[in-house]
Design a protein around this motif. Structure first.
Motif, PDB file in Angstrom:
ATOM      1  N   ASP A 186       0.815  -1.215   0.000  1.00  0.00           N
ATOM      2  CA  ASP A 186       0.000   0.000   0.000  1.00  0.00           C
ATOM      3  C   ASP A 186       0.846   1.262   0.000  1.00  0.00           C
ATOM      4  OD1 ASP A 186      -2.378  -1.507   0.188  1.00  0.00           O
ATOM      5  OD2 ASP A 186      -1.993  -1.800   2.332  1.00  0.00           O
ATOM      6  N   ALA A 188       3.813   3.269  -1.818  1.00  0.00           N
ATOM      7  CA  ALA A 188       4.553   3.265  -3.077  1.00  0.00           C
ATOM      8  C   ALA A 188       5.514   4.430  -3.112  1.00  0.00           C
ATOM      9  CB  ALA A 188       3.576   3.357  -4.252  1.00  0.00           C
ATOM     10  N   PRO A 227       5.913  16.744   5.281  1.00  0.00           N
ATOM     11  CA  PRO A 227       4.581  16.247   5.618  1.00  0.00           C
ATOM     12  C   PRO A 227       3.914  15.595   4.423  1.00  0.00           C
ATOM     13  CG  PRO A 227       4.813  18.568   6.223  1.00  0.00           C
ATOM     14  CD  PRO A 227       6.040  18.182   5.467  1.00  0.00           C
ATOM     15  N   GLY A 228       3.189  14.532   4.674  1.00  0.00           N
ATOM     16  CA  GLY A 228       2.381  13.918   3.635  1.00  0.00           C
ATOM     17  C   GLY A 228       3.122  12.955   2.743  1.00  0.00           C
ATOM     18  N   THR A 229       4.374  12.653   3.074  1.00  0.00           N
ATOM     19  CA  THR A 229       5.122  11.753   2.206  1.00  0.00           C
ATOM     20  C   THR A 229       4.937  10.294   2.600  1.00  0.00           C
ATOM     21  OG1 THR A 229       7.018  12.329   3.553  1.00  0.00           O
ATOM     22  CG2 THR A 229       6.905  13.304   1.379  1.00  0.00           C
ATOM     23  N   GLY A 230       4.129  10.043   3.606  1.00  0.00           N
ATOM     24  CA  GLY A 230       3.790   8.661   3.920  1.00  0.00           C
ATOM     25  C   GLY A 230       4.538   8.069   5.095  1.00  0.00           C
ATOM     26  N   LYS A 231       5.012   8.885   6.020  1.00  0.00           N
ATOM     27  CA  LYS A 231       5.765   8.363   7.155  1.00  0.00           C
ATOM     28  C   LYS A 231       4.867   7.530   8.072  1.00  0.00           C
ATOM     29  CE  LYS A 231       7.217  12.555   8.220  1.00  0.00           C
ATOM     30  NZ  LYS A 231       6.726  13.307   7.060  1.00  0.00           N
ATOM     31  N   THR A 232       3.689   8.076   8.357  1.00  0.00           N
ATOM     32  CA  THR A 232       2.754   7.343   9.203  1.00  0.00           C
ATOM     33  C   THR A 232       2.351   6.036   8.535  1.00  0.00           C
ATOM     34  OG1 THR A 232       1.919   9.502   9.854  1.00  0.00           O
ATOM     35  CG2 THR A 232       0.649   7.589  10.548  1.00  0.00           C
ATOM     36  N   LEU A 233       2.073   6.162   7.250  1.00  0.00           N
ATOM     37  CA  LEU A 233       1.651   4.994   6.476  1.00  0.00           C
ATOM     38  C   LEU A 233       2.714   3.897   6.521  1.00  0.00           C
ATOM     39  CD1 LEU A 233      -0.742   4.318   4.526  1.00  0.00           C
ATOM     40  CD2 LEU A 233       0.804   4.924   2.666  1.00  0.00           C
ATOM     41  N   ASP A 284       4.657  10.635  16.163  1.00  0.00           N
ATOM     42  CA  ASP A 284       4.662  11.615  15.076  1.00  0.00           C
ATOM     43  C   ASP A 284       5.143  12.957  15.642  1.00  0.00           C
ATOM     44  OD1 ASP A 284       4.338  12.475  12.541  1.00  0.00           O
ATOM     45  OD2 ASP A 284       2.170  12.241  12.442  1.00  0.00           O
ATOM     46  N   HIS A 367      -3.610   4.229  -5.308  1.00  0.00           N
ATOM     47  CA  HIS A 367      -4.854   4.889  -4.912  1.00  0.00           C
ATOM     48  C   HIS A 367      -5.955   4.801  -5.951  1.00  0.00           C
ATOM     49  CE1 HIS A 367      -3.711   6.559  -1.026  1.00  0.00           C
ATOM     50  NE2 HIS A 367      -2.488   6.562  -1.526  1.00  0.00           N
ATOM     51  N   GLY A 391       2.701  12.039  -1.564  1.00  0.00           N
ATOM     52  CA  GLY A 391       1.728  10.951  -1.604  1.00  0.00           C
ATOM     53  C   GLY A 391       0.361  11.417  -1.147  1.00  0.00           C
ATOM     54  N   ALA A 392       0.353  12.233  -0.090  1.00  0.00           N
ATOM     55  CA  ALA A 392      -0.927  12.712   0.424  1.00  0.00           C
ATOM     56  C   ALA A 392      -1.622  13.595  -0.619  1.00  0.00           C
ATOM     57  CB  ALA A 392      -0.715  13.482   1.717  1.00  0.00           C
TER      58      ALA A 392
END
Ligand SMILES: Nc1ncnc2c1ncn2[C@@H]1O[C@H](COP(=O)(O)OP(=O)(O)OP(=O)(O)O)[C@@H](O)[C@H]1O
Ligand SMILES: [Zn+2]
Length: 639
Positions: A186, A188, A227-233, A284, A367, A391-392
């Motif tokens: 999931d 990429a 931010p939004g590059t998928g670290k949490t993911l 985070d 997505h 990514g976000a």
């Protein structure tokens, strides 16, 4: 008896009346008097000290005084209630001799009757003259103001934090997901990061593999990226792949108003995690707690430091293979406290950067899996159009496109919805077009100005679209198709950009006159000034030579060494300004020349734009060609 002031009045009431109301009032007054006395001590102490010694011999003790009264030796008593003193004149004493002073005790209601009984004259006085009254009043006002300010501060801080008074309850604010359900598939576009983290999955799944050969399992990893590059993911995917629970909390949740709450949250979190090991803890925005201790304006922050210390303690407390791995994310690794990055803590860093073309394509594919996308849509084209998207952003883009599709009652997402979604993600909501008016004309000329200068200037990205449909606060917009990647920019390309950015203002000035230029070009001007400044101070692209004249810009509040700002002298600074001005003025001249030379085409295309409200790039270039060829003779008429 004389009454001299209201204070005196209360004194009398204490002697003469017993009504409750009056008693209360007098109580209050005596309280105030105590306060006032306190102030007066402060004020008079310094002045009075030197006279203390001299005073001693005309003083009389209270006992002596009572004795003299009894013996009938007292001629006259002056009672000074506020200073709690009595001045006594004895019988048979010289008139000129100084009166004896007696210090009284506070509650002596029977004193006045004793005095009168003894046959002495009684006079009641107050040492409070007018200036004393004034000073008491002033002091009271100050006291009330201080109290008022204190109450306000307390109220405010309570309101601001919303829960300043829930101190001690320490609600655990972390989330726990037993199964994240997210797999590496999931995620990429960040292949290197994935590879590095694959190892962590193995640590969590089969720690024996490592411990058997004596390898130490890392405890912490730091994911660094915008931010939004998928670290949490990515963190969730690790937990998902390893099949372990996922604990998460944001650094900003730790930092509460009261000292100690953050630290207790850290304790709670790690306690719960230990009960559920093996597991993964994700923190985070670690920079919110992990900022260098004692740095930043106004010195350290106790709460933050305590929280950070607790975090370090917890991490040090792990056994080698306790099965807990802590992953933290930040986009400011530079401000982190060095202690956090030491071995055994977050000693491994994994960079999670903006995705490149391949990455964007991969993310778009991920997505679009669960969306109905028309077969005509080319995700490659979308990926090409979106350099700089995270990514976000891409996930959001496809979601917006799906929303447009649903709203238009279509079966599947087509290229049109995707284009509209890109516009919306990049430039904000579309507004309603202006009715025909002078401002609409001015905006149209302004946009055509940008577009034509860009089209005529070599080395410029091609125009993608010109529109006077307002969007995200802008009256009109000119879009360009970005080059392949955000990579190397040549000097001539930057100059071309500055020139086209000036195209709007140049058109305003040439067509409507010097006095009619508008503030609408404000954003353009800011942008081009910063480009020109960078050319001079960062890229070494001016006559000043290849010198970096400015360090990294850093907001002052970020801690670290923020005071190393201007590294150059006044003289250099003014030369920098001159260089910037020279660049901008040269570009402005070029832009104005292009506008003048293409006046006929500009007038025609502007009319078309006002009518159609949007012209796409292909058509625009065709129109420019068409009108420039037929313009020669017309130009003579117009100029
Ligand atoms: N590489 C990626 N692959 C697929 N989806 C992604 C990727 N990066 C981001 N996304 C999408 O964007 C969403 C937000 O990303 P995420 O919260 O992981 O970013 P982040 O780097 O943690 O941001 P922040 O620093 O703001 O917390 C994800 O839920 C996912 O839908
Ligand atoms: Zn503009």
């Amino acid at each position: 008896m004389k009454q001299k002031s209201s204070v005196n009045h209360s004194y009398l009431s204490r002697f003469n009346a017993n009504s409750r109301q009056k008693a209360k009032k007098s109580q209050k007054m005596s309280h105030l008097r105590k306060l006032a006395a306190g102030w007066m001590i402060l004020q008079t102490f310094l002045v009075a000290t030197p006279t203390l010694a001299q005073k001693a011999d005309n003083q009389m003790s209270y006992g002596q005084f009572l004795q003299k009264l009894e013996q009938g030796d007292v001629k006259e008593v002056e009672l000074d209630e506020t200073a709690q003193r009595a001045r006594v004149t004895l019988k048979g004493e010289d008139e000129k001799a100084p009166q004896k002073e007696v210090v009284l005790f506070e509650n002596n209601p029977r004193l006045s009757s004793r005095i009168t009984k003894s046959g002495a004259n009684l006079e009641v006085r107050s040492s409070l003259d007018r200036s004393a009254t004034a000073s008491i009043l002033l002091n009271l006002i100050i006291i009330f103001m201080l109290l008022g300010a204190l109450i306000m501060i307390i109220r405010r801080s309570a309101g601001a934090s919303g829960q300043a008074f829930s101190f001690g309850k320490s609600k655990a604010r972390f989330q726990m997901e037993a199964k994240t359900g997210i797999k590496f598939d999931d995620v990429a576009g960040i292949e290197e990061a994935k590879e590095e983290l694959q190892e962590v999955v193995t640590f969590l799944k089969e720690p024996e593999k490592f411990t058997a050969i004596g390898a130490k399992i890392p405890r912490g990893m730091l994911l660094v990226g915008p931010p939004g590059t998928g670290k949490t993911l990515l963190a969730k995917a690790i937990a998902g792949e390893a099949g372990v629970p996922f604990f998460s909390i944001s650094g900003s949740e730790f930092v509460e108003m009261f000292v100690g709450v953050g630290a207790s949250r850290v304790r709670d979190l790690f306690k719960k995690a230990k009960e559920n090991a093996p597991c993964l803890i994700f923190i985070d925005e670690i920079d919110a707690v992990g900022r260098q201790r004692g740095a930043g304006i106004g010195g350290g922050n106790d709460e933050r430091e305590q929280t950070l210390n607790q975090l370090l303690t917890e991490m040090d407390g792990f056994e080698g293979n306790s099965g807990i791995i802590v992953i933290a994310a930040t986009n400011r690794p530079d401000v982190l406290d060095q202690a956090l990055l030491r071995p055994g803590r977050f000693d491994r860093q994994v960079i999670v950067d903006y995705p490149d073309y391949q990455g964007r394509l991969g993310i778009l594919e991920v997505h679009s899996r669960n969306k109905k996308i028309a077969s005509e849509v080319s995700l490659e084209a979308v990926a090409r159009r979106t350099p700089g998207f995270t990514g976000a952003d891409l996930a959001n883009l496809l979601n917006e496109a799906a929303i447009f599709t649903a709203r238009r009652r279509k079966e599947a997402v087509t290229q049109k919805e995707i284009n509209d979604a890109i516009d919306r993600v990049v430039a904000g909501m579309e507004g309603t077009p202006l009715v025909d008016s002078k401002s609409k004309r001015l905006i149209a000329y302004h946009e055509i100005g940008h577009a034509i200068v860009a089209t005529v200037t070599p080395n410029h990205d091609p125009v993608e679209k010109v529109t006077i449909i307002p969007r995200g606060g802008a009256g009109g917009l000119t879009w360009f198709t970005p080059g392949e990647e955000l990579g190397l920019e040549t000097k001539s390309k930057i100059l071309a950009q500055i020139t086209s950015t000036l195209g709007g203002r140049a058109a305003e000035e040439i067509i409507f006159g010097k006095d009619e230029i508008t503030q609408g070009a404000g954003q353009d001007i800011q942008m081009l000034t910063s480009m020109a400044r960078k050319m001079v101070t960062k890229f070494g692209m001016s006559d000043l030579g290849p010198l970096a004249l400015e360090g990294q810009e850093q907001p002052v509040f970020l801690g670290n060494d923020s005071m190393q700002r201007s590294e150059y002298s006044e003289a250099i600074s003014s030369r920098i300004d001159n260089q910037i001005r020279a660049i901008v003025l040269q570009c402005y001249d070029n832009a104005k020349k292009i506008i003048r030379d293409n006046r006929y085409a500009i007038d025609r295309i502007t009319d078309i734009l006002i009518e159609k409200e949007s012209i796409d790039g292909e058509e625009f270039r065709k129109l420019v060609k068409e009108f420039s060829n037929s313009s020669e003779s017309e130009l003579m008429v117009h100029s």
